[in-house]
Write a protein that holds these residues in place. Structure first.
Motif, PDB file in Angstrom:
ATOM      1  N   HIS A 284     132.169  48.031  35.444  1.00  0.00           N
ATOM      2  CA  HIS A 284     133.292  48.217  34.543  1.00  0.00           C
ATOM      3  C   HIS A 284     133.101  49.410  33.606  1.00  0.00           C
ATOM      4  CE1 HIS A 284     134.822  44.445  36.053  1.00  0.00           C
ATOM      5  NE2 HIS A 284     133.692  43.853  35.729  1.00  0.00           N
ATOM      6  N   LYS A 285     131.998  50.131  33.792  1.00  0.00           N
ATOM      7  CA  LYS A 285     131.756  51.334  32.999  1.00  0.00           C
ATOM      8  C   LYS A 285     131.701  52.557  33.910  1.00  0.00           C
ATOM      9  CE  LYS A 285     129.163  49.228  29.167  1.00  0.00           C
ATOM     10  NZ  LYS A 285     127.883  49.273  28.394  1.00  0.00           N
ATOM     11  N   PRO A 286     132.087  53.735  33.401  1.00  0.00           N
ATOM     12  CA  PRO A 286     131.978  54.954  34.206  1.00  0.00           C
ATOM     13  C   PRO A 286     130.551  55.165  34.683  1.00  0.00           C
ATOM     14  CG  PRO A 286     133.270  55.362  32.218  1.00  0.00           C
ATOM     15  CD  PRO A 286     132.686  53.988  32.067  1.00  0.00           C
ATOM     16  N   ASN A 287     130.408  55.447  35.977  1.00  0.00           N
ATOM     17  CA  ASN A 287     129.090  55.657  36.587  1.00  0.00           C
ATOM     18  C   ASN A 287     128.157  54.467  36.391  1.00  0.00           C
ATOM     19  OD1 ASN A 287     129.739  58.333  37.457  1.00  0.00           O
ATOM     20  ND2 ASN A 287     129.412  59.027  35.348  1.00  0.00           N
ATOM     21  N   GLY A 288     128.761  53.293  36.208  1.00  0.00           N
ATOM     22  CA  GLY A 288     127.961  52.083  36.036  1.00  0.00           C
ATOM     23  C   GLY A 288     127.259  52.010  34.708  1.00  0.00           C
ATOM     24  N   GLY A 289     127.616  52.918  33.785  1.00  0.00           N
ATOM     25  CA  GLY A 289     126.941  52.938  32.490  1.00  0.00           C
ATOM     26  C   GLY A 289     125.561  53.549  32.544  1.00  0.00           C
ATOM     27  N   LEU A 290     125.250  54.261  33.637  1.00  0.00           N
ATOM     28  CA  LEU A 290     123.915  54.823  33.830  1.00  0.00           C
ATOM     29  C   LEU A 290     123.988  56.328  34.048  1.00  0.00           C
ATOM     30  CD1 LEU A 290     122.578  52.102  36.306  1.00  0.00           C
ATOM     31  CD2 LEU A 290     121.970  52.308  33.883  1.00  0.00           C
ATOM     32  N   THR A 291     122.951  57.026  33.621  1.00  0.00           N
ATOM     33  CA  THR A 291     122.857  58.466  33.867  1.00  0.00           C
ATOM     34  C   THR A 291     122.152  58.702  35.200  1.00  0.00           C
ATOM     35  OG1 THR A 291     120.696  58.676  32.802  1.00  0.00           O
ATOM     36  CG2 THR A 291     122.656  58.861  31.390  1.00  0.00           C
ATOM     37  N   PRO A 292     122.359  59.880  35.810  1.00  0.00           N
ATOM     38  CA  PRO A 292     121.615  60.191  37.042  1.00  0.00           C
ATOM     39  C   PRO A 292     120.109  60.086  36.845  1.00  0.00           C
ATOM     40  CG  PRO A 292     123.407  61.748  36.728  1.00  0.00           C
ATOM     41  CD  PRO A 292     123.340  60.924  35.470  1.00  0.00           C
ATOM     42  N   GLU A 293     119.637  60.452  35.659  1.00  0.00           N
ATOM     43  CA  GLU A 293     118.194  60.380  35.376  1.00  0.00           C
ATOM     44  C   GLU A 293     117.710  58.928  35.395  1.00  0.00           C
ATOM     45  OE1 GLU A 293     119.810  64.099  34.365  1.00  0.00           O
ATOM     46  OE2 GLU A 293     120.387  62.132  33.552  1.00  0.00           O
ATOM     47  N   GLN A 294     118.508  58.018  34.844  1.00  0.00           N
ATOM     48  CA  GLN A 294     118.132  56.601  34.858  1.00  0.00           C
ATOM     49  C   GLN A 294     118.088  56.055  36.277  1.00  0.00           C
ATOM     50  OE1 GLN A 294     121.233  55.422  31.981  1.00  0.00           O
ATOM     51  NE2 GLN A 294     119.626  54.417  30.780  1.00  0.00           N
ATOM     52  N   LEU A 295     119.052  56.459  37.091  1.00  0.00           N
ATOM     53  CA  LEU A 295     119.079  56.008  38.477  1.00  0.00           C
ATOM     54  C   LEU A 295     117.900  56.562  39.260  1.00  0.00           C
ATOM     55  CD1 LEU A 295     122.910  56.330  39.189  1.00  0.00           C
ATOM     56  CD2 LEU A 295     121.592  54.209  39.108  1.00  0.00           C
ATOM     57  N   ARG A 296     117.542  57.799  38.994  1.00  0.00           N
ATOM     58  CA  ARG A 296     116.421  58.398  39.721  1.00  0.00           C
ATOM     59  C   ARG A 296     115.090  57.783  39.292  1.00  0.00           C
ATOM     60  NH1 ARG A 296     119.814  63.245  39.722  1.00  0.00           N
ATOM     61  NH2 ARG A 296     119.120  63.859  37.632  1.00  0.00           N
ATOM     62  N   ALA A 297     115.007  57.321  38.042  1.00  0.00           N
ATOM     63  CA  ALA A 297     113.754  56.741  37.546  1.00  0.00           C
ATOM     64  C   ALA A 297     113.593  55.270  37.931  1.00  0.00           C
ATOM     65  CB  ALA A 297     113.682  56.883  36.025  1.00  0.00           C
ATOM     66  N   ALA A 298     114.697  54.601  38.237  1.00  0.00           N
ATOM     67  CA  ALA A 298     114.659  53.150  38.482  1.00  0.00           C
ATOM     68  C   ALA A 298     114.131  52.813  39.866  1.00  0.00           C
ATOM     69  CB  ALA A 298     116.052  52.565  38.308  1.00  0.00           C
ATOM     70  N   THR A 299     113.523  51.649  39.965  1.00  0.00           N
ATOM     71  CA  THR A 299     113.116  51.098  41.262  1.00  0.00           C
ATOM     72  C   THR A 299     114.116  50.046  41.726  1.00  0.00           C
ATOM     73  OG1 THR A 299     110.792  51.453  40.689  1.00  0.00           O
ATOM     74  CG2 THR A 299     111.250  49.955  42.522  1.00  0.00           C
ATOM     75  N   MET A 300     114.551  49.205  40.792  1.00  0.00           N
ATOM     76  CA  MET A 300     115.536  48.157  41.081  1.00  0.00           C
ATOM     77  C   MET A 300     116.838  48.480  40.359  1.00  0.00           C
ATOM     78  SD  MET A 300     114.374  45.632  43.053  1.00  0.00           S
ATOM     79  CE  MET A 300     115.399  44.229  42.607  1.00  0.00           C
ATOM     80  N   ILE A 301     117.908  48.672  41.115  1.00  0.00           N
ATOM     81  CA  ILE A 301     119.241  48.873  40.540  1.00  0.00           C
ATOM     82  C   ILE A 301     119.972  47.545  40.688  1.00  0.00           C
ATOM     83  CG2 ILE A 301     121.378  50.208  40.644  1.00  0.00           C
ATOM     84  CD1 ILE A 301     119.656  52.412  42.086  1.00  0.00           C
ATOM     85  N   LEU A 302     120.125  46.838  39.581  1.00  0.00           N
ATOM     86  CA  LEU A 302     120.669  45.486  39.588  1.00  0.00           C
ATOM     87  C   LEU A 302     122.160  45.515  39.295  1.00  0.00           C
ATOM     88  CD1 LEU A 302     117.873  43.900  37.375  1.00  0.00           C
ATOM     89  CD2 LEU A 302     117.975  43.869  39.874  1.00  0.00           C
ATOM     90  N   TRP A 303     122.935  44.846  40.112  1.00  0.00           N
ATOM     91  CA  TRP A 303     124.368  44.724  39.849  1.00  0.00           C
ATOM     92  C   TRP A 303     124.584  43.781  38.667  1.00  0.00           C
ATOM     93  CZ3 TRP A 303     128.144  47.515  42.120  1.00  0.00           C
ATOM     94  CH2 TRP A 303     129.466  47.128  41.892  1.00  0.00           C
ATOM     95  N   ARG A 304     125.556  44.093  37.826  1.00  0.00           N
ATOM     96  CA  ARG A 304     125.801  43.252  36.655  1.00  0.00           C
ATOM     97  C   ARG A 304     126.635  42.028  37.049  1.00  0.00           C
ATOM     98  NH1 ARG A 304     129.327  42.616  32.189  1.00  0.00           N
ATOM     99  NH2 ARG A 304     128.228  42.265  30.225  1.00  0.00           N
ATOM    100  N   GLY A 305     125.966  41.067  37.678  1.00  0.00           N
ATOM    101  CA  GLY A 305     126.589  39.801  38.048  1.00  0.00           C
ATOM    102  C   GLY A 305     125.663  38.660  37.684  1.00  0.00           C
ATOM    103  N   HIS A 306     126.222  37.467  37.634  1.00  0.00           N
ATOM    104  CA  HIS A 306     125.406  36.302  37.284  1.00  0.00           C
ATOM    105  C   HIS A 306     126.132  35.029  37.705  1.00  0.00           C
ATOM    106  CE1 HIS A 306     128.204  36.613  33.885  1.00  0.00           C
ATOM    107  NE2 HIS A 306     128.079  35.292  33.795  1.00  0.00           N
TER     108      HIS A 306
END
Length: 392
Positions: A229-251
């Motif tokens: 619900h946020k532009p670009n998932g609320g994440l920067t390209p740098e955050q995505l490149r640094a992450a190992t687990m990209i978790l969908w915001r669901g529960h």
């Protein structure tokens, strides 16, 4: 005084959906149940259900998820979690009708895994899953575009929880990923990291985080949450490149309600209690629990528990009450982790009136509320499911 003229207004599909007059095949909401249903207090319902099942004989196979009401479980030929039930259905190729007492994504999985001649029925189409609804095909496609623009899609493997729609399972299959259950999530992640450097975990952030951090030794900093619900998932390209687990915001709306306060409170109220929770719970709840595991794990743990032991269970209330009653004569004290009663509202839409209506319709030669997954979606979703079945 003039007389008001009737407005020529046609109801929108959304309005009809909210009124319960139509079904929405692209989400897990909606109900289409023509005709009057008998009230739940109808004294003839149990007899009618038995009579309908007897008339249908081996033509019908009724599946009951652990979270279903007792009045429905009574008529289930087998009980279990979602994937076990789908496999049980596939193992009964002679059953012409599969009546799935669960929720929409479960019936979809059963349709994917059963033969073309078999027809899967969901007694109430409004029996959906709030978690599965938190990830739509359009949102996930947009997420993949964001990952592509950040330059990480090529090294990212999607892993989708069984609690997802057929569309999401198909997306996973198309992009080289696999499905997982709460009991094999670690094996699925280990496999995924052999294929790529990152995982996009859909749609339950808590199961993904708990598996990565608690079971596989990653840190919370290795995980980022993609918010559709946020532009670009609320994440920067740098955050995505640094992450190992990209978790969908669901529960899960049931498991997500348990809190650290719930754990602390029950320990204070019941000295010596064992806290056993589902991995869909929040990370701080899982970290504070004594035991963590899937629905099947919870059942087996209580079966093996010594007489007189005390347990607080963090999962759906129907199952907790059933287990408490089952083991009461062994002196096992089993309570719901939270003070507040919490049923899964969508699971509980499958009630005895709907089940009787579905069975009697089949007796009359009418298949109601059939769940059908289109062939292309089925192909790729089945590919993802088969990858899971091949996990060591």
């Amino acid at each position: 005084m003039t007389t008001a003229q009737p407005l020529d207004v046609q109801p929108t599909p959304l309005a009809l959906l909210l009124l319960g007059r139509e079904a929405d095949p692209r989400s897990e909401r909606g109900v289409e149940c023509p005709g009057d249903l008998p009230a739940p207090s109808d004294p003839d319902l149990v007899a009618r259900a038995h009579a309908a099942k007897e008339k249908l004989g081996d033509k019908v196979f009724v599946l009951g998820h652990h979270y279903q009401r007792d009045e429905v479980i009574e008529f289930a030929d087998v009980t279990g979690d979602s994937f076990k039930l789908a496999r049980d259905a596939a193992a009964r190729p002679d059953a012409e009708y599969i009546v799935f007492c669960g929720v929409h994504f479960m019936a979809e999985s059963a349709d994917i895994l059963t033969g073309d001649a078999q027809q899967v029925v969901l007694p109430d189409l409004a029996a959906g899953c709030s978690m599965a609804d938190m990830a739509t095909a359009e949102q996930v496609a947009e997420c993949w575009e964001v990952l592509t623009e950040a330059g990480v899609a090529g090294v990212t493997v999607p892993v989708s929880y069984m609690n997802s729609s057929a569309d999401i399972k198909a997306f996973t299959g198309r992009h080289g990923g696999t499905i997982c259950t709460s009991s094999n999530a670690r094996r699925a992640l280990e496999w995924a990291f052999q294929q790529g450097q990152k995982v996009l975990f859909l749609p339950d952030q808590h199961l993904g985080r708990n598996t990565a951090v608690r079971d596989m030794g990653m840190s919370l900093e290795d995980c980022v949450v993609y918010n559709p619900h946020k532009p670009n998932g609320g994440l920067t390209p740098e955050q995505l490149r640094a992450a190992t687990m990209i978790l969908w915001r669901g529960h899960c709306s049931v498991h997500g309600r348990f809190s650290l306060d719930s754990v602390n409170d029950v320990r204070e109220r019941i000295p010596g209690v064992n806290v056993l929770v589902h991995p869909e719970c929040k990370h701080e709840v899982v970290a504070a629990a004594d035991y963590v595991g899937s629905t099947e794990y919870i059942i087996k743990a209580l079966e093996a528990a010594p007489a007189g032991s005390k347990w607080a269970i963090g999962t759906e209330l129907n199952l907790v009450r059933r287990l408490a009653n089952r083991f009461a004569d062994q002196g096992k004290e089993i309570v719901f982790l939270d003070k507040t009663v919490c049923f899964c509202s969508t699971m509980n839409r499958i009630d005895l009136p709907h089940l009787v209506w579905a069975l009697e319709s089949l007796v009359a030669g009418k298949v109601v509320n059939r769940i059908q997954v289109d062939k292309e979606t089925e192909h790729f979703a089945k590919l993802a499911l088969e990858r899971m079945l091949m996990l060591p």
